[in-house]
Enzyme design. Structure first.
Site, PDB file in Angstrom:
ATOM      1  N   HIS A  19       2.916  35.481  49.457  1.00 12.01           N
ATOM      2  CA  HIS A  19       2.193  35.437  48.180  1.00 12.01           C
ATOM      3  C   HIS A  19       3.086  35.499  46.999  1.00 12.01           C
ATOM      4  O   HIS A  19       2.677  35.461  45.985  1.00 12.01           O
ATOM      5  CB  HIS A  19       1.066  36.616  48.013  1.00 12.01           C
ATOM      6  CG  HIS A  19       1.368  37.969  48.022  1.00 12.01           C
ATOM      7  ND1 HIS A  19       1.768  38.845  48.889  1.00 12.01           N
ATOM      8  CD2 HIS A  19       1.913  38.463  46.776  1.00 12.01           C
ATOM      9  CE1 HIS A  19       2.040  40.076  48.379  1.00 12.01           C
ATOM     10  NE2 HIS A  19       2.248  39.887  47.061  1.00 12.01           N
ATOM     11  N   ASP A  44       3.102  37.916  56.068  1.00  8.00           N
ATOM     12  CA  ASP A  44       3.008  37.367  54.530  1.00  8.00           C
ATOM     13  C   ASP A  44       4.484  37.386  54.222  1.00  8.00           C
ATOM     14  O   ASP A  44       5.102  38.073  53.550  1.00  8.00           O
ATOM     15  CB  ASP A  44       2.452  38.659  53.803  1.00  8.00           C
ATOM     16  CG  ASP A  44       2.007  38.404  52.407  1.00  8.00           C
ATOM     17  OD1 ASP A  44       2.912  37.285  51.878  1.00  8.00           O
ATOM     18  OD2 ASP A  44       1.483  38.855  51.651  1.00  8.00           O
ATOM     19  N   SER A  98       6.094  44.137  46.474  1.00  5.67           N
ATOM     20  CA  SER A  98       5.778  43.189  47.396  1.00  5.67           C
ATOM     21  C   SER A  98       7.310  42.443  47.583  1.00  5.67           C
ATOM     22  O   SER A  98       7.842  41.905  46.545  1.00  5.67           O
ATOM     23  CB  SER A  98       4.726  42.037  46.883  1.00  5.67           C
ATOM     24  OG  SER A  98       3.536  42.815  47.146  1.00  5.67           O
TER      25      SER A  98
HETATM   26  N1  ARG Z   1      -2.558  43.007  47.504  1.00  2.90           N
HETATM   27  C1  ARG Z   1      -1.222  42.712  47.425  1.00  2.90           C
HETATM   28  C2  ARG Z   1      -0.600  42.678  46.488  1.00  2.90           C
HETATM   29  O1  ARG Z   1      -1.119  43.159  45.378  1.00  2.90           O
HETATM   30  C3  ARG Z   1      -1.344  41.321  48.227  1.00  2.90           C
HETATM   31  C4  ARG Z   1      -1.921  40.282  47.212  1.00  2.90           C
HETATM   32  C5  ARG Z   1      -1.892  38.914  47.604  1.00  2.90           C
HETATM   33  N2  ARG Z   1      -3.026  38.403  48.717  1.00  2.90           N
HETATM   34  C6  ARG Z   1      -4.310  38.078  48.359  1.00  2.90           C
HETATM   35  N3  ARG Z   1      -4.989  37.809  49.386  1.00  2.90           N
HETATM   36  N4  ARG Z   1      -4.428  37.916  47.030  1.00  2.90           N
HETATM   37  O2  ARG Z   1       0.235  41.756  45.754  1.00  2.90           O
HETATM   38  N1  ASP Z   2       0.920  43.457  46.913  1.00  7.55           N
HETATM   39  C1  ASP Z   2       1.656  44.240  46.162  1.00  7.55           C
HETATM   40  C2  ASP Z   2       2.752  43.483  45.106  1.00  7.55           C
HETATM   41  O1  ASP Z   2       2.534  42.199  45.205  1.00  7.55           O
HETATM   42  C3  ASP Z   2       2.326  45.571  46.649  1.00  7.55           C
HETATM   43  C4  ASP Z   2       1.358  46.678  46.292  1.00  7.55           C
HETATM   44  O2  ASP Z   2       0.677  46.573  45.195  1.00  7.55           O
HETATM   45  O3  ASP Z   2       1.165  47.586  47.239  1.00  7.55           O
HETATM   46  O4  ASP Z   2       3.645  43.881  44.747  1.00  7.55           O
END
Ligand code: ARG
Ligand code: ASP
Length: 729
Positions: free
Chosen positions: A87, A223, A661
Site C-alpha cells: 500500500h 502487504d 507502514s
Molecule cells: N490501515 C493501514 C494503514 O493505515 C493500511 C491501509 C492500506 N490498505 C487499505 N485497504 N486501504 O495505512
Molecule cells: N497502515 C498505517 C500506515 O500506512 C500504519 C498504521 O496506521 O498502523 O502507516
C-alpha cells in the site's frame, strides 16, 4: 513554573529509564542508550543501543529509509534493495499499470535490473545524524512572550542553527520540535531520487482482504512491495539516469528464517507520522463525538458513490483504486477509534489523570504566586474554554476540507485555478506561466484517473450536505445564490449544469485554454462557474472561519506546550515520550495476542490455511491467485515453512501509527522478522490513548514475503541478493 531548560532535559533523561506499559512509547533512537537500553535488554533484546543508532559506525538506523516522506522502508541487500508495503508503493504500481499490463491485478517482477521501473518524483531519505539543538533554538525565548513573539524568536534561531550546521554535499538539515515545542532536534538527512520498482505481488496477495480486512485481526495480507535505490558512481544521490548504479548501504537488514513465537522481543523502527497522546479530555471528547462523526459522514457518502461506480466498471476501478483506499482507510479508522475509546473508557481515563494532575499542580503551587492564567492548575479550565470556543470553527474546517478539499475532486482543481487567476492578477505573466507549468504537470496525473460523471454524483450529494451542515450561514447562502444564478432546480441539476458548463471537467478544452494569451485565459477561468463557486466558498471560509480558527489554535498550541512541560515536571517518576512527528523512532514490545472482547482470545499468528478459509472465488477482495492455491495444496513452502505450515501475519505490542507502514519488525539480534503494515481494530485509538491491553500492530511475516518472492513469483535472483540467517539455531 520556571525551570531552566537544562534541568528540564535532565529531568526527562532521568524519568525515561523505565516504561510504564510494555509496548507503549515511540522513542528517540539517539536517546536509547540513556533511556531504554536496560528495559529493552530485560525484555530480551541481545543488542546494545549503539547497534541500533550510532554516528560512528554502521548501525540499524542506516538501513531505515523514509519512503517518499510518508511511509517507512528498509534496505535488505548490499545492492540497495528496498522493502516496503504494497500500500506504500501503491501509486507507483498503479502508475505503471494499464488495462493491458495490469500490475495491480497481476503483480510485476523485474527479472533483472534492466527491467526495474523508474518512478520520477519518488524519494528515499536516510538519517545521517540527530543532534539536540534545544538550547540554541530556545535562546532568548521566555514565558513572558506572546505565542507570536515566541515563534518569531524561534524562527530566527532556527535559521541561525540551520546556517551554522556543517553538512557534506547532498546532506540537508531539518529541525523539528518535540514535546510540543519544549525540545528541538536537528536531523541531517540524505535523499535519493532514483528509486525503481523491482517487484510486487498481485493485489489479491498484497491487498488481500482489502477494505473489509483493513484494520482487522486476524489478517492474511501479504502487504509488501520491493524497490531499489540507485545512486551515481560515487554512491551519492542522483536523479534517474541509465548510468546510475545500485546504492551500496552502510548497513542492510539480514532476514531471519527462524520466525517468531509468542513472547519474543520485537522492535519496530520507522517514521511514525502523528500521535496526540497528551490532549486534554475535552479535546478527545470533541474529536470522538463531534469532529470524527462529521468526517465519517462525508466519507460514507463519497465512498458509496465511488464504490458503486468502481464495481460497475473495471476501468473506473483501476482509476479510483488508490483514491478509494486512501479515503476508506481513515474513514474506517475513525469508526474504530470511537469504539476503542469507549471500550477502554479513554475519556474517563484522561479525566482521572487530569484530577491527579490538578491535585499535583495545586500542591506544587501552594506557596507560589502566579500571574493570571500562568498557574499550571488553571490550564485545564483554559483548555475547556478554548475547546468550547473552537468547536464550530473546527467543525466548519472539517466539513469544508473534507467536502471541497478532498472528496469532490474537481473542487480542488477549481481551487488551484482560482490561485492561478490570482497569481496573474497579483504577480503578472512570468509568475502565471511558471505556476501554470506546475499545474499542468499535476493535471496530467489528475485527469488520467478522473471520471467527471462519477465526481458529479459526489458533488450533488456532498454539496447538499455542505449547505445543511455548515455551522455558518454565509457559506450556505453563497451556494443558494449560485444555484439560483445558474437557474438550477435542485442539487442534481446544479451539479449537472456546473459540470457541463465548466471547462475544468474537460482536459482537452482546458489544454486549449492553456495555450491562449494569458489575459484571455485568465478571464475565461475567472468566469468559469466551478472556479467562481470555489472562490466564493474559499473567500467566505477565509473571512468567517480562518482568522478565528487559527487564533484559537495558536492559543491551544501554546497551552498544550505549557501543559506538556507541567506534566513532565509534576510527575517526576513517570515516563513521557514525545508525540510522533514524522521523525525516526524506535518502539519495542513483544509478540503477543490479545482479548478483544469478553471470552474471546486472539492468537498472535495467522497461516496460509487462513487465506484459503477466507477465499471467495471471483470476489474483488477475497479472491486468491490459482498459483497460491496450488502451492498451498502441494505444501510447497521450501525453507520458509514453520513446522510444515506457512505463516502469513503476526501481531505484537509495538506502539505504531500511520507512517510506520513499511517499517521493519526486528528481532532481538537485529534481523528482519516482519514488515509492519497496520493495527488491530480495537486498538486504533492508540494515537490518542494507547492501551496496552488491546493495542497491537500487525506485521507480515518475513518468511511469507520470501515465499511469495521465491515460490510464487519465481524471482529467486532477489532472494540470492539477501542475507538469510538462523539466529535461533
Ligand atoms: N490501515 C493501514 C494503514 O493505515 C493500511 C491501509 C492500506 N490498505 C487499505 N485497504 N486501504 O495505512
Ligand atoms: N497502515 C498505517 C500506515 O500506512 C500504519 C498504521 O496506521 O498502523 O502507516
Amino acid at each position: 513554573m520556571k525551570l531552566p531548560f537544562k534541568s528540564f532535559a535532565f529531568v526527562l533523561a532521568f524519568l525515561f529509564t523505565s516504561s510504564v506499559f510494555a509496548g507503549e512509547g515511540m522513542w528517540l533512537p539517539q536517546l536509547l542508550k540513556a533511556l531504554n537500553e536496560g528495559d529493552m535488554q530485560t525484555m530480551g533484546m541481545k543488542m546494545t543501543a549503539e547497534d541500533i543508532y550510532s554516528v560512528n559506525k554502521g548501525s540499524l538506523k542506516d538501513a531505515i529509509v523514509h519512503f517518499n516522506g510518508g511511509c517507512t522502508s528498509e534496505i535488505i541487500s548490499a545492492k540497495g534493495l528496498l522493502l516496503t508495503n504494497h500500500h506504500c508503493g501503491y501509486s507507483q504500481i498503479q502508475s505503471h499499470s494499464t488495462l493491458e499490463k495490469n500490475y495491480l491485478k497481476d503483480g510485476f517482477w523485474a527479472m533483472n535490473m534492466k527491467e526495474e521501473l523508474s518512478n520520477p518524483g519518488l524519494t528515499a531519505t536516510m538519517i545521517a545524524r540527530i543532534d539536540d539543538v534545544t538550547e540554541a533554538v530556545l535562546k532568548g525565548v521566555n514565558d513572558g512572550m506572546s505565542p507570536k513573539e515566541r515563534q518569531a524568536a524561534i524562527d530566527i534561531n532556527l535559521e541561525a542553527v540551520k546556517n551554522s550546521t556543517e553538512v557534506e554535499k547532498h546532506q540537508e538539515v531539518r529541525i523539528r520540535p518535540f514535546y510540543k515545542g519544549n525540545q528541538y532536534y536537528l536531523f541531517v538527512t540524505v535523499t535519493y531520487t532514483d528509486v525503481r520498482l523491482v517487484g510486487t505481488p498481485p493485489e489479491s496477495i498484497g491487498k488481500f482482504g482489502s477494505d473489509t480486512d483493513n484494520w482487522v485481526w486476524p489478517r492474511h495480507t501479504g502487504d509488501f512491495s520491493i524497490f531499489r535505490i540507485y545512486a551515481d558512481k560515487n554512491n551519492m544521490p542522483a536523479d534517474y539516469s541509465e548510468d546510475n548504479v545500485p546504492y551500496t548501504p552502510k548497513h542492510f537488514l539480514p532476514i531471519s528464517l527462524d520466525g517468531i513465537e509468542e513472547g519474543d522481543f520485537s522492535m519496530v523502527f520507522g517514521f511514525p507520522g502523528r500521535t496526540d497522546q497528551y490532549l486534554p479530555s475535552f479535546a478527545v471528547e470533541q474529536i470522538v463525538d463531534v469532529l470524527n462523526p462529521a468526517r465519517i459522514e462525508v466519507r460514507d457518502h463519497a465512498l458509496k458513490i465511488v464504490g458503486t461506480a468502481m464495481r460497475a466498471d473495471e476501468g473506473v476501478r483501476l482509476q479510483y483504486a488508490s483514491k478509494f483506499a486512501r479515503i476508506a482507510n481513515y474513514w474506517k479508522k475513525w469508526i474504530g477509534e470511537k469504539q476503542g475509546l469507549e471500550t477502554t473508557d479513554g475519556v474517563g481515563r484522561k479525566k482521572r489523570f487530569e484530577a491527579e494532575y490538578l491535585a499535583a499542580a495545586k500542591k506544587y503551587e501552594s506557596n507560589k504566586r502566579y500571574k493570571e492564567n500562568q498557574a499550571p492548575s488553571t490550564y485545564l479550565k483554559q483548555f475547556e474554554k478554548l475547546y468550547k470556543e473552537i468547536q464550530p470553527y473546527a467543525l466548519a474546517r472539517d466539513y469544508h476540507n473534507e467536502i471541497t478539499g478532498r472528496n469532490i475532486e474537481i473542487m480542488q482543481v477549481a481551487g488551484y485555478h482560482q490561485r492561478l487567476v490570482n497569481t496573474y492578477k497579483k504577480s503578472g505573466e512570468p509568475a502565471y506561466t511558471s505556476f501554470k507549468g506546475r499545474l499542468n504537470n499535476y493535471l496530467q496525473g489528475f485527469y488520467k484517473n478522473y471520471q467527471p460523471a462519477v465526481d458529479q454524483k459526489v458533488f450533488a450529494d456532498l454539496i447538499q450536505m455542505y449547505v445543511e451542515k455548515m455551522p455558518f450561514d454565509e457559506m450556505a447562502s453563497i451556494m443558494k445564490d449560485q444555484m439560483s444564478a445558474i437557474g438550477a432546480s435542485d442539487y442534481n441539476d446544479f451539479a449537472a449544469k456546473l459540470y457541463q458548463n465548466s471547462i475544468l471537467t474537460s482536459q482537452d478544452m482546458l489544454m486549449v485554454l492553456y495555450n491562449e494569451e494569458p489575459d484571455k485565459a485568465v478571464e475565461k477561468l475567472a468566469n468559469d462557474p466551478l472556479v467562481k463557486l470555489s472562490s466564493a466558498l474559499n473567500d467566505a471560509y477565509g473571512e468567517q472561519v480562518t482568522p478565528k480558527l487559527s487564533g484559537l489554535q495558536d492559543q491551544i498550541n501554546e497551552l498544550q506546550r505549557k501543559y506538556m512541560k507541567a506534566i513532565i515536571e509534576l510527575f517526576p517518576d513517570r515516563s513521557f515520550y514525545p508525540d510522533a512527528n514524522g521523525t525516526l523512532r524506535v518502539t519495542y514490545g513483544k509478540i503477543n495476542g490479545y482479548q478483544p472482547r469478553d471470552a474471546v482470545s486472539y492468537l498472535p499468528v495467522t497461516y496460509l490455511s487462513g487465506v484459503v478459509e477466507k477465499f471467495v472465488p471471483g470476489d474483488y477482495e477475497f479472491d486468491v491467485p490459482k498459483k497460491l492455491l496450488e502451492l498451498y495444496e502441494e505444501k510447497n513452502y521450501g525453507e520458509y515453512a514453520d513446522n510444515g505450515k506457512m505463516p502469513v501475519c503476526f501481531i505484537g505490542s509495538n506502539h505504531t501509527t500511520g507512517g510506520n507502514s513499511g517499517s521493519p519488525a526486528i528481532d532481538a539480534h537485529g534481523n528482519l522478522i516482519g514488515l509492519n503494515f497496520d493495527r488491530v481494530w480495537e486498538g486504533t485509538m492508540s494515537d490518542i490513548n494507547y492501551d496496552a491491553s488491546i493495542c497491537r500492530n500487525i506485521m507480515v511475516d518475513a518468511r511469507y514475503i520470501l515465499f511469495i518472492i521465491d515460490k510464487f513469483a519465481g524471482a529467486d535472483h532477489l532472494i540470492k541478493e539477501m542475507k538469510l540467517v538462523h539466529p535461533k539455531k
